[in-house]
Design a protein around this motif. Sequence first.
Motif, PDB file in Angstrom:
ATOM      1  N   ARG A 201       0.854  -1.186   0.000  1.00  0.00           N
ATOM      2  CA  ARG A 201       0.000   0.000   0.000  1.00  0.00           C
ATOM      3  C   ARG A 201       0.895   1.244   0.000  1.00  0.00           C
ATOM      4  O   ARG A 201       1.726   1.418   0.889  1.00  0.00           O
ATOM      5  CB  ARG A 201      -0.915   0.016   1.228  1.00  0.00           C
ATOM      6  CG  ARG A 201      -1.891   1.205   1.236  1.00  0.00           C
ATOM      7  CD  ARG A 201      -2.813   1.127   2.442  1.00  0.00           C
ATOM      8  NE  ARG A 201      -3.707  -0.008   2.357  1.00  0.00           N
ATOM      9  CZ  ARG A 201      -4.861  -0.002   1.692  1.00  0.00           C
ATOM     10  NH1 ARG A 201      -5.243   1.087   1.040  1.00  0.00           N
ATOM     11  NH2 ARG A 201      -5.624  -1.074   1.669  1.00  0.00           N
ATOM     12  N   PHE A 216       2.436   8.486  -8.709  1.00  0.00           N
ATOM     13  CA  PHE A 216       1.244   7.655  -8.530  1.00  0.00           C
ATOM     14  C   PHE A 216       1.143   6.610  -9.638  1.00  0.00           C
ATOM     15  O   PHE A 216       0.942   5.418  -9.387  1.00  0.00           O
ATOM     16  CB  PHE A 216       0.009   8.558  -8.514  1.00  0.00           C
ATOM     17  CG  PHE A 216      -1.303   7.828  -8.577  1.00  0.00           C
ATOM     18  CD1 PHE A 216      -1.915   7.373  -7.411  1.00  0.00           C
ATOM     19  CD2 PHE A 216      -1.935   7.613  -9.793  1.00  0.00           C
ATOM     20  CE1 PHE A 216      -3.136   6.699  -7.472  1.00  0.00           C
ATOM     21  CE2 PHE A 216      -3.144   6.942  -9.861  1.00  0.00           C
ATOM     22  CZ  PHE A 216      -3.751   6.478  -8.698  1.00  0.00           C
ATOM     23  N   LEU A 217       1.317   7.036 -10.895  1.00  0.00           N
ATOM     24  CA  LEU A 217       1.184   6.126 -12.030  1.00  0.00           C
ATOM     25  C   LEU A 217       2.301   5.088 -12.064  1.00  0.00           C
ATOM     26  O   LEU A 217       2.059   3.912 -12.372  1.00  0.00           O
ATOM     27  CB  LEU A 217       1.176   6.934 -13.330  1.00  0.00           C
ATOM     28  CG  LEU A 217      -0.038   7.840 -13.540  1.00  0.00           C
ATOM     29  CD1 LEU A 217       0.154   8.721 -14.776  1.00  0.00           C
ATOM     30  CD2 LEU A 217      -1.312   7.014 -13.674  1.00  0.00           C
ATOM     31  N   GLN A 220       1.663   2.460  -9.458  1.00  0.00           N
ATOM     32  CA  GLN A 220       0.632   1.555  -9.970  1.00  0.00           C
ATOM     33  C   GLN A 220       1.213   0.573 -10.964  1.00  0.00           C
ATOM     34  O   GLN A 220       0.864  -0.612 -10.970  1.00  0.00           O
ATOM     35  CB  GLN A 220      -0.489   2.354 -10.637  1.00  0.00           C
ATOM     36  CG  GLN A 220      -1.551   2.869  -9.707  1.00  0.00           C
ATOM     37  CD  GLN A 220      -2.793   3.292 -10.462  1.00  0.00           C
ATOM     38  OE1 GLN A 220      -2.730   3.718 -11.619  1.00  0.00           O
ATOM     39  NE2 GLN A 220      -3.942   3.182  -9.825  1.00  0.00           N
ATOM     40  N   ARG A 221       2.082   1.069 -11.840  1.00  0.00           N
ATOM     41  CA  ARG A 221       2.703   0.202 -12.844  1.00  0.00           C
ATOM     42  C   ARG A 221       3.500  -0.925 -12.191  1.00  0.00           C
ATOM     43  O   ARG A 221       3.637  -2.004 -12.754  1.00  0.00           O
ATOM     44  CB  ARG A 221       3.608   1.046 -13.749  1.00  0.00           C
ATOM     45  CG  ARG A 221       4.276   0.282 -14.888  1.00  0.00           C
ATOM     46  CD  ARG A 221       3.258  -0.280 -15.869  1.00  0.00           C
ATOM     47  NE  ARG A 221       2.401   0.732 -16.437  1.00  0.00           N
ATOM     48  CZ  ARG A 221       2.696   1.441 -17.531  1.00  0.00           C
ATOM     49  NH1 ARG A 221       3.834   1.258 -18.143  1.00  0.00           N
ATOM     50  NH2 ARG A 221       1.839   2.320 -17.999  1.00  0.00           N
ATOM     51  N   HIS A 223       2.505  -2.347  -9.519  1.00  0.00           N
ATOM     52  CA  HIS A 223       1.497  -3.171  -8.843  1.00  0.00           C
ATOM     53  C   HIS A 223       1.349  -2.873  -7.358  1.00  0.00           C
ATOM     54  O   HIS A 223       1.012  -3.758  -6.565  1.00  0.00           O
ATOM     55  CB  HIS A 223       1.792  -4.661  -9.066  1.00  0.00           C
ATOM     56  CG  HIS A 223       1.987  -5.028 -10.504  1.00  0.00           C
ATOM     57  ND1 HIS A 223       0.984  -4.911 -11.447  1.00  0.00           N
ATOM     58  CD2 HIS A 223       3.089  -5.482 -11.164  1.00  0.00           C
ATOM     59  CE1 HIS A 223       1.448  -5.295 -12.630  1.00  0.00           C
ATOM     60  NE2 HIS A 223       2.718  -5.634 -12.486  1.00  0.00           N
ATOM     61  N   THR A 225      -0.822  -0.758  -4.454  1.00  0.00           N
ATOM     62  CA  THR A 225      -2.150  -0.169  -4.265  1.00  0.00           C
ATOM     63  C   THR A 225      -1.930   1.255  -3.781  1.00  0.00           C
ATOM     64  O   THR A 225      -1.425   1.471  -2.679  1.00  0.00           O
ATOM     65  CB  THR A 225      -2.962  -0.971  -3.237  1.00  0.00           C
ATOM     66  OG1 THR A 225      -3.096  -2.319  -3.686  1.00  0.00           O
ATOM     67  CG2 THR A 225      -4.340  -0.352  -3.040  1.00  0.00           C
ATOM     68  N   VAL A 226      -2.305   2.240  -4.622  1.00  0.00           N
ATOM     69  CA  VAL A 226      -1.842   3.609  -4.407  1.00  0.00           C
ATOM     70  C   VAL A 226      -3.006   4.554  -4.090  1.00  0.00           C
ATOM     71  O   VAL A 226      -4.046   4.509  -4.747  1.00  0.00           O
ATOM     72  CB  VAL A 226      -1.083   4.138  -5.637  1.00  0.00           C
ATOM     73  CG1 VAL A 226      -0.347   5.433  -5.286  1.00  0.00           C
ATOM     74  CG2 VAL A 226      -0.105   3.107  -6.166  1.00  0.00           C
TER      75      VAL A 226
END
Length: 332
Positions: A201, A216-217, A220-221, A223, A225-226
């Motif tokens: 997280r 943020f991106l 996410q890339r 994996h 949970t952002v």
Amino acid sequence: MITLKMTLRRMLSERRRSNNKLSRALSSSQIHHASRTTWSPPLVSLDLLDDCSSTFTHSHAAPIQKCTNDNARIIDGRSAAEEIKSSIAIEVSRMKESIGKVPGLAVILVGRGQDSLAYVRNKIMACHEVGFKFSIAELPENCTEEEVCDALSNYNKDASIHGILVQLPLPQGREPLFIPCTAKGCIELLLRSDVEIVGKRAVVIGRSNIVGLPTFLLLQRHHATVSIVHAYSENPEIIAREADILVAAAGVPNLVRGSWLKPGAVVLDVGINPIEDPESEHGYRLIGDVCFKEAVRIASAVTPVPGGVGPMTVAMLLLNTLEAAKRALHFP
């Protein structure tokens, strides 16, 4: 055909980041570290501007919990950046001996903000260290859009320049023109520090389109949970305390206190805030968004300011410029 100048003017006037590729302009391409490649995802426009300094408060509602370790491990951005710069210097030397050319980096500086001046000084030093050509165009804060476009066009025509960086942040009312390297530097620090990202997280404090959003991106890339905390988030300290990985990029000195941190969290402090200090060489010193003396007692790892994310940002800039030079010069 839409010219470079017309494209840049449209980006500024419409407050939108263009997806057009500008020749020789820096982009967030790829990062190579051993066999690992990190790609920066495309960015979307963000119209909301946060005024975090007037919204966030330094809350001490929750008691400070200590990590089971005595002190957090310091994530040394300087050491990691030096490794990258050493590799770049070897490549530059090989290029110079083989074809008699070196990568060239140009910076366009608008205004005289203390944070921007500090960044530029670091870039100049880094370029000299690795053997890059460096050029800078300094424009006044009240310069016209036409002057910024002209500076970009002139550098774009210069075959010895392979990377063009518009130093951010621009004065109020001007939109960023290029994807920055800071987010990539954050991810690279996590990877080089053997921090597990997958399934963790993560919380990013700040949603600017030059740091918060791309970070943020990228998380996410990888994996994670952002979540993003911004100026209108309710109970930001509660959200922050859920983070296994916390990235502070709000631009508020000492915003993140120990009470905001989950014991054992990994903390990346992107903040660079000038504080007056008559004893300092430049009349000020830099501190981060995280209260370091509190964070080091609770986190498992934390980046200092200076010496953390900043050097990695410069290292990623140099790496992108090297890659741009190789492509332009067809150098293997």
